[in-house]
Design an enzyme around this catalytic site. Structure first.
Site, PDB file in Angstrom:
ATOM      1  CG  HIS A   1      -0.270   0.128   2.538  1.00  0.00           C
ATOM      2  ND1 HIS A   1       0.089   1.337   3.088  1.00  0.00           N
ATOM      3  CD2 HIS A   1       0.102  -0.815   3.430  1.00  0.00           C
ATOM      4  CE1 HIS A   1       0.652   1.139   4.263  1.00  0.00           C
ATOM      5  NE2 HIS A   1       0.677  -0.162   4.490  1.00  0.00           N
TER       6      HIS A   1
ATOM      7  CB  CYS B   1       2.459  -3.058   5.158  1.00  0.00           C
ATOM      8  SG  CYS B   1       0.922  -3.555   5.960  1.00  0.00           S
TER       9      CYS B   1
END
Length: 365
Positions: A294, A312
């Site tokens: 992301h 992430c």
């Protein structure tokens, strides 16, 4: 000359009959001249006589909780007619087990997408259920079924190819479980089918030590970047900082991840001991343990240089949007260069963490 002898399987008078069990009526020493099996409304059950008229076999499943009446006659070799008559009563389930197949009808998915046939309960006899779950692929693809317990607690039959799917494969799945017994008082609610296709071949190579991700297409082998035909994009990235601070909770897992969903915007909430709440954009979920690819505008200055995330893979807003637009659910993301391996503890789609030799042992057949 012998008289005609009638033999029914199951025997006439059977109660609690599974609707999926075929009914067969045979005649020894003669032939069937007339036969019908009808439901309480008078509808005749489809069936077929053998070429020599010595047997009749039902050709469709029956209904739950109904009594069926068999009527007919047979002519013996002695020239005398013998009546065929009897009844069957089908089971009334306490629980009707529902089945779900993914990918669903019309879906176009990436080359690592497994087929998942989820059941509302664990079958007592896995083999009897697995025999009635079928897959057809065009072109033919080498693969196998395995019994997997997913992170929602439900058992499923997962099918995956030995390698990644060939691009543009057409897939047809049948879960013919209506009337099948799952457990005491538990029977299949409905049979389910799905027709979907595999999209273009795209693999993300994510080496945490390189501080970037590389998107390639036309790849022919797992864990072999050199097998790919072309590089589509390269994006600077920042991975989990766990290896730098010696915290396995912050390590991006190494292994073959699968894109599970795409969310244009998503509120990320950290689990204890992490207490962050952050709205992120262009989120591509790659596991159920909180790993996403992301955008993160606050780490742009270290993307390509250092790993600072909670696990992430951070990209710039521009890179994240470009990757988001290119991704399909079912795409593989091969993460390397970290100290912790992806496993069944990390969420739902861990099929590719299981070696092929072990995968083959997880079938009930």
């Amino acid at each position: 000359m012998p008289a005609a002898k009638i033999n029914a399987s199951p025997a006439f008078g059977t109660e609690d009959l599974s609707p999926a069990q075929p009914v067969v009526v045979k005649v020894a020493g003669g032939r069937i001249t007339q036969f019908a099996l009808t439901n309480p409304e008078g509808k005749v059950v489809k069936g077929a006589l053998s070429a020599d008229n010595t047997s009749w076999t039902s050709g469709e499943v029956l209904g739950y909780g109904k009594t069926y009446t068999a009527t007919g006659s047979a002519l013996g070799a002695n020239g005398k007619a013998v009546a065929i008559k009897g009844t069957y009563t089908t089971v009334t389930p306490d629980t009707r087990v529902r089945v779900n197949v993914s990918p669903g009808d019309g879906d176009v998915v990436g080359v690592a997408a497994p087929v998942i046939v989820r059941f509302g309960t664990e079958p007592a006899d896995r083999a009897s259920i697995e025999k009635n779950v079928k897959i057809t692929t065009t072109p033919a693809v080498v693969g196998a079924w395995a019994w997997i317990q997913h992170d929602d607690g439900l058992w499923a039959l997962d099918w995956r190819p030995k390698g990644y799917w060939p691009a543009n494969t057409k897939v047809h799945v049948e879960a013919n479980v209506y009337g099948l017994k799952f457990g005491e008082g538990e029977y299949g609610a409905d049979s389910v089918t799905s027709d979907f296709s595999i999209g273009r071949n795209q693999v993300v190579y994510a080496n945490a030590k390189s501080y970037q991700i590389v998107v390639k297409q036309g790849c022919t082998a797992i864990n072999d970047e050199s097998s790919c035909a072309k590089t589509v994009a390269t994006y600077k990235a920042s991975y989990g900082r766990g290896d730098e601070v010696n915290d396995p909770n912050l390590v991006t897992r190494s292994g073959v991840h699968v894109v599970i969903e795409k969310l244009p915007v998503h509120l990320m909430i950290g689990s204890p001991p992490f207490t962050y709440r952050s709205t992120e954009y262009w989120d591509v979920r790659i596991s159920d343990n909180g790993e996403f690819i992301h955008e993160n505008p606050y780490t742009v200055d270290v993307q390509g240089v250092d790993n600072v995330s909670h696990g992430c893979i951070n990209l710039s807003p521009e890179s994240a949007k470009a990757y988001f637009d290119s991704a399909l659910v079912g795409d593989p993301v091969e993460v390397t260069g970290t100290s912790v391996q992806l496993s069944d503890a990390d969420g739902d789609l861990y099929d590719w963490t299981i070696p092929w030799s072990k995968w083959l042992t997880l079938s009930a057949l």
